[in-house]
Design an enzyme around this catalytic site. Structure first.
Site, PDB file in Angstrom:
ATOM      1  N   ARG A  61      11.367  -5.974   4.868  1.00  6.06           N
ATOM      2  CA  ARG A  61      11.240  -4.543   5.183  1.00  6.06           C
ATOM      3  C   ARG A  61      11.790  -4.256   6.586  1.00  6.06           C
ATOM      4  O   ARG A  61      12.427  -3.238   6.813  1.00  6.06           O
ATOM      5  CB  ARG A  61       9.761  -4.127   5.086  1.00  6.06           C
ATOM      6  CG  ARG A  61       9.530  -2.642   5.304  1.00  6.06           C
ATOM      7  CD  ARG A  61       8.113  -2.239   4.952  1.00  6.06           C
ATOM      8  NE  ARG A  61       7.163  -2.601   6.001  1.00  6.06           N
ATOM      9  CZ  ARG A  61       5.850  -2.408   5.901  1.00  6.06           C
ATOM     10  NH1 ARG A  61       5.323  -1.894   4.814  1.00  6.06           N
ATOM     11  NH2 ARG A  61       5.042  -2.738   6.885  1.00  6.06           N
ATOM     12  N   LYS A  88       0.827  -1.220   0.000  1.00  2.22           N
ATOM     13  CA  LYS A  88       0.000   0.000   0.000  1.00  2.22           C
ATOM     14  C   LYS A  88       0.857   1.264   0.000  1.00  2.22           C
ATOM     15  O   LYS A  88       0.609   2.179  -0.787  1.00  2.22           O
ATOM     16  CB  LYS A  88      -0.942   0.020   1.223  1.00  2.22           C
ATOM     17  CG  LYS A  88      -1.917  -1.149   1.289  1.00  2.22           C
ATOM     18  CD  LYS A  88      -2.919  -0.995   2.427  1.00  2.22           C
ATOM     19  CE  LYS A  88      -2.317  -1.069   3.814  1.00  2.22           C
ATOM     20  NZ  LYS A  88      -1.756  -2.391   4.176  1.00  2.22           N
ATOM     21  N   ARG A 124      -0.700  -9.293  13.192  1.00  2.00           N
ATOM     22  CA  ARG A 124      -1.241  -8.220  12.347  1.00  2.00           C
ATOM     23  C   ARG A 124      -2.061  -8.805  11.200  1.00  2.00           C
ATOM     24  O   ARG A 124      -3.096  -8.253  10.815  1.00  2.00           O
ATOM     25  CB  ARG A 124      -0.102  -7.345  11.817  1.00  2.00           C
ATOM     26  CG  ARG A 124       0.434  -6.400  12.895  1.00  2.00           C
ATOM     27  CD  ARG A 124       1.854  -5.979  12.620  1.00  2.00           C
ATOM     28  NE  ARG A 124       1.982  -5.139  11.447  1.00  2.00           N
ATOM     29  CZ  ARG A 124       3.111  -5.033  10.734  1.00  2.00           C
ATOM     30  NH1 ARG A 124       4.186  -5.717  11.070  1.00  2.00           N
ATOM     31  NH2 ARG A 124       3.151  -4.249   9.686  1.00  2.00           N
ATOM     32  N   ARG A 177      11.402  -0.718  11.691  1.00  3.02           N
ATOM     33  CA  ARG A 177      10.097  -0.905  12.329  1.00  3.02           C
ATOM     34  C   ARG A 177      10.097  -2.177  13.154  1.00  3.02           C
ATOM     35  O   ARG A 177      10.224  -3.275  12.612  1.00  3.02           O
ATOM     36  CB  ARG A 177       9.003  -0.994  11.245  1.00  3.02           C
ATOM     37  CG  ARG A 177       8.458   0.357  10.836  1.00  3.02           C
ATOM     38  CD  ARG A 177       7.345   0.217   9.833  1.00  3.02           C
ATOM     39  NE  ARG A 177       6.157  -0.459  10.381  1.00  3.02           N
ATOM     40  CZ  ARG A 177       5.002  -0.529   9.748  1.00  3.02           C
ATOM     41  NH1 ARG A 177       4.880   0.027   8.557  1.00  3.02           N
ATOM     42  NH2 ARG A 177       3.977  -1.155  10.289  1.00  3.02           N
ATOM     43  N   ARG A 190      -9.762   0.743   8.841  1.00  3.96           N
ATOM     44  CA  ARG A 190      -9.373  -0.618   9.174  1.00  3.96           C
ATOM     45  C   ARG A 190     -10.466  -1.359   9.937  1.00  3.96           C
ATOM     46  O   ARG A 190     -10.272  -2.530  10.300  1.00  3.96           O
ATOM     47  CB  ARG A 190      -8.130  -0.572  10.054  1.00  3.96           C
ATOM     48  CG  ARG A 190      -6.828  -1.008   9.362  1.00  3.96           C
ATOM     49  CD  ARG A 190      -5.753  -0.895  10.407  1.00  3.96           C
ATOM     50  NE  ARG A 190      -4.516  -1.544  10.162  1.00  3.96           N
ATOM     51  CZ  ARG A 190      -3.458  -0.970   9.584  1.00  3.96           C
ATOM     52  NH1 ARG A 190      -3.519   0.227   9.061  1.00  3.96           N
ATOM     53  NH2 ARG A 190      -2.322  -1.634   9.528  1.00  3.96           N
TER      54      ARG A 190
END
Ligand code: AMP
Length: 191
Positions: free
Chosen positions: A130, A16, A148, A136, A91
Site C-alpha cells: 500500500r 478495514k 504500529r 502514506r 483504539r
C-alpha cells in the site's frame, strides 16, 4: 429508529478501509475513519492536524482526548444516518468507553464489533504494498509498521475484551479475497 453501528476492528493492514467502503454501500452507513479524518486535518495544516502529526509519523496513538473530541463532532453532524461504521476507532479502552457514552446520549448503541484477524507477515506485506502507491509515509517504513503493530497488540487489542463483555465481539477470518472476506462480514451482521 434502530441503527446499525459497527466497530470495524483489526490491526493495521487488516483491510478495514477496503471493507468499510463495501459495507457502507451495502447497508447505507456513514463511514467514520479517524485515520482518514486525521490525515485530512494534517493536509489542511489545522492545529489539530499539526498536533497529531508527531504521533502519526512515529506510528504512535494520537492522545485519546483529541480523537474522542473529533469523533463526537462527526456523530453530531450525521444526525439522520442509518448507522455508522467506526474504522480505526476505538483504539483504546478509554475511547471505547467514551464512544459508549456518546452513543448512549443518542439512544443508539454499538450493534457489533467485527474484528478482522490477519497474520502478522501478511499485514507487513500488505502495508508495504500500500505504501508504494498511497503515499502514506507510515506505510513505507518497516520500523514504523512494526511499531504500529506493536501498539495494536498492547494498547488496542484489549478493546476486544470490552465488546466481548457486552456480547458484541465477533472474530472474522481476514485472509482470502476481498469478496470472500466481505461475505463473512455480511453473514456476521445478518445473523
Ligand atoms: P489508520 O489510518 O487507522 O492506520 O491511522 C493512522 C494513524 O493515525 C495511526 O497510526 C495513529 O497515529 C492515528 N490514529 C488513527 N486513529 C486513531 C485513534 N482512534 N486513536 C489514536 N490514534 C489514531
Amino acid at each position: 429508529m434502530i441503527m446499525l453501528n459497527i466497530v470495524l476492528f483489526g490491526p493495521p493492514g487488516a483491510g478495514k478501509g477496503t471493507q468499510a467502503e463495501k459495507l457502507l454501500k451495502e447497508y447505507q452507513l456513514v463511514h467514520l475513519s479517524t485515520g482518514d479524518i486525521l490525515r485530512g486535518e494534517l493536509k489542511s495544516e489545522t492545529k489539530l492536524g499539526l498536533e497529531a502529526k508527531k504521533f502519526m509519523e512515529k506510528g504512535e496513538l494520537v492522545p485519546d482526548s483529541v480523537v474522542i473530541g473529533m469523533i463526537e463532532g462527526k456523530i453530531d453532524n450525521n444526525a439522520n444516518a442509518k448507522g455508522f461504521i467506526f474504522d480505526g476507532f476505538p483504539r483504546t479502552t478509554a475511547q471505547a468507553e467514551a464512544l459508549d457514552e456518546m452513543l448512549a446520549k443518542k439512544g443508539t448503541p454499538i450493534t457489533i464489533m467485527l474484528a478482522m484477524e490477519v497474520e502478522k507477515d501478511e499485514l507487513v506485506k500488505r502495508l508495504l504494498l500500500r505504501g508504494k502507491d498511497s503515499g502514506r509515509a507510515d506505510d513505507q517504513d518497516e520500523s514504523i509498521i512494526e511499531n504500529r503493530i506493536k501498539v495494536y497488540d498492547t494498547e488496542t487489542s484489549p478493546v476486544k475484551d470490552f465488546y466481548a463483555a457486552q456480547g458484541k465481539y465477533k472474530g472474522i477470518h481476514g485472509m482470502g479475497s476481498i469478496d470472500e472476506i466481505f461475505d463473512r462480514l455480511c453473514e456476521a451482521i445478518e445473523k
